[in-house]
Design an enzyme around this catalytic site. Sequence first.
Site, PDB file in Angstrom:
ATOM      1  N   LYS A  80       6.567  -5.877   5.939  1.00  4.28           N
ATOM      2  CA  LYS A  80       5.803  -4.698   6.378  1.00  4.28           C
ATOM      3  C   LYS A  80       4.901  -5.071   7.551  1.00  4.28           C
ATOM      4  O   LYS A  80       4.792  -4.345   8.543  1.00  4.28           O
ATOM      5  CB  LYS A  80       4.979  -4.139   5.210  1.00  4.28           C
ATOM      6  CG  LYS A  80       5.844  -3.389   4.209  1.00  4.28           C
ATOM      7  CD  LYS A  80       5.175  -3.154   2.868  1.00  4.28           C
ATOM      8  CE  LYS A  80       6.217  -2.564   1.913  1.00  4.28           C
ATOM      9  NZ  LYS A  80       5.793  -2.527   0.523  1.00  4.28           N
ATOM     10  N   ASP A 108       2.656   5.990   0.577  1.00  2.67           N
ATOM     11  CA  ASP A 108       3.746   5.902  -0.398  1.00  2.67           C
ATOM     12  C   ASP A 108       4.143   7.275  -0.946  1.00  2.67           C
ATOM     13  O   ASP A 108       5.216   7.416  -1.528  1.00  2.67           O
ATOM     14  CB  ASP A 108       3.291   5.054  -1.605  1.00  2.67           C
ATOM     15  CG  ASP A 108       3.704   3.594  -1.500  1.00  2.67           C
ATOM     16  OD1 ASP A 108       4.793   3.325  -0.983  1.00  2.67           O
ATOM     17  OD2 ASP A 108       2.924   2.738  -1.969  1.00  2.67           O
ATOM     18  N   GLN A 164       0.737  -2.611  -3.169  1.00  2.00           N
ATOM     19  CA  GLN A 164       2.073  -3.076  -3.534  1.00  2.00           C
ATOM     20  C   GLN A 164       2.236  -3.086  -5.059  1.00  2.00           C
ATOM     21  O   GLN A 164       1.381  -3.608  -5.780  1.00  2.00           O
ATOM     22  CB  GLN A 164       2.300  -4.481  -2.950  1.00  2.00           C
ATOM     23  CG  GLN A 164       3.696  -5.027  -3.154  1.00  2.00           C
ATOM     24  CD  GLN A 164       4.769  -4.278  -2.365  1.00  2.00           C
ATOM     25  OE1 GLN A 164       4.505  -3.727  -1.297  1.00  2.00           O
ATOM     26  NE2 GLN A 164       5.978  -4.260  -2.885  1.00  2.00           N
TER      27      GLN A 164
HETATM   28  N1  GUN Z   1       7.239  -1.908  -4.904  1.00  2.00           N
HETATM   29  C1  GUN Z   1       8.566  -1.681  -4.748  1.00  2.00           C
HETATM   30  N2  GUN Z   1       8.778  -0.625  -3.942  1.00  2.00           N
HETATM   31  C2  GUN Z   1       7.569  -0.160  -3.577  1.00  2.00           C
HETATM   32  C3  GUN Z   1       7.137   0.910  -2.753  1.00  2.00           C
HETATM   33  O1  GUN Z   1       7.928   1.685  -2.192  1.00  2.00           O
HETATM   34  N3  GUN Z   1       5.790   1.051  -2.633  1.00  2.00           N
HETATM   35  C4  GUN Z   1       4.908   0.240  -3.263  1.00  2.00           C
HETATM   36  N4  GUN Z   1       3.614   0.476  -3.083  1.00  2.00           N
HETATM   37  N5  GUN Z   1       5.274  -0.765  -4.038  1.00  2.00           N
HETATM   38  C5  GUN Z   1       6.594  -0.959  -4.191  1.00  2.00           C
END
Ligand code: GUN
Length: 296
Positions: free
Chosen positions: A59, A126, A103
Site C-alpha cells: 500500500k 475501506d 489493517q
Molecule cells: N485485510 C485483508 N483485506 C483487507 C482490507 O481490504 N482492508 C483492511 N483494512 N484489512 C484487510
Amino acid sequence: MERRETSVATILDGKEIAGLIREEAKSDLDVLDQHGIKLKLTVVLVGDDPASATYVRSKERVAGEVGLDSEIIRLQSDTTQAELLGIVDRLNQDDSVDGILVQLPLPKHIDEDAVLDKISPEKDVDGFHPISVGRNVSGMKGAVWPCTPAGIMKMLRLKGIETEGRHAVVVGRSNIVGKPMAMLLLEANATVSMCHSRTKDLAAITKQADILVVAVGRANMITSEHVKQGAVVIDVGMNRVDGKLTGDVDFASVEPVASAITPVPGGVGRLTVATLMLNTLKLGATRRKQYELIQR
Ligand code: GUN
C-alpha cells in the site's frame, strides 16, 4: 463423467488492470497537486502478522507511485483497544489525513467492530463503517465501496464483461468481499446468488453462474465440476499452501472450462491496492470540497 469442450480462457491480468486503475488515480492526484493539494492515506498496522506487513508495504509503495502521501503507524501486538481507539480518534481530527485504514485482522484482544465504528465515515477508505455500508447499500452517495469488490467491478467494466441480466454467483459472505460483491453485482443489474459454508449442493448453484466470484479462503475448493462452460471465474482466495500463494479455485482444472479467469497470484490482489488509491482520492477530494477537479 460429462464430456466438456475445452478452450483457452482469457487470463484476466490483475497487474495490467491495476496499472490502469493506478494511472486513473495518478492523473487526478496530479491535477490536485497542481492546485497545491496533497492527499494523505494513513494505515495502522497492529502486531507482526507477516501477511499483513506485506500488504501494508505494498500500500505504501503504490501510494508513492501514484503521488499520494502515506504514513504507516506500526503498533505493538499488545497495544490496548483504548490506545488504538485513541489513535484513530486523533487521525479523525487530523485535517491532513484523508483516508484511514486499520489493517485487519486485529489481535484477538481488540474488538474489530469497535475500531471500525470509530473511523470517521468521511475518511473510511475501506467502506467498512456501518454508515458507509448503509449509504452504499441504499444507493446513496458519500461512501466508497470496499476495495476488493470495487476493484473487481472495475476489472469487469474495463474488460467489457457484461453483468446485466447475467447470473452472478458469489461464494463467501464476508463483510470485506462477499457481501459488498453481491450488492455491487446487483447494482450492476446481475441476478445474484450467494453461497457459503452451509450451502447444500454448492456445485448445483455455482454451475448456473455466468460470473462466479469465489472468496472463501479454502485452497483449490472450486474445480471444473463447479463451473459452467464459458463462465467468467474470479478467484479472491489468498491461501498459503506449502509457502506458495494459492487461490480458492483449482486453476488447472477450471481454466479449460472458463471463458475468462483470474490467476493467483497476479489476479485480484493487485486490484485491491490500486482501488485503495482511488478510494482515498474520492474521499479526500470530497472532504476538501474539490470533487469538481477530479474525474473518478
Ligand atoms: N485485510 C485483508 N483485506 C483487507 C482490507 O481490504 N482492508 C483492511 N483494512 N484489512 C484487510
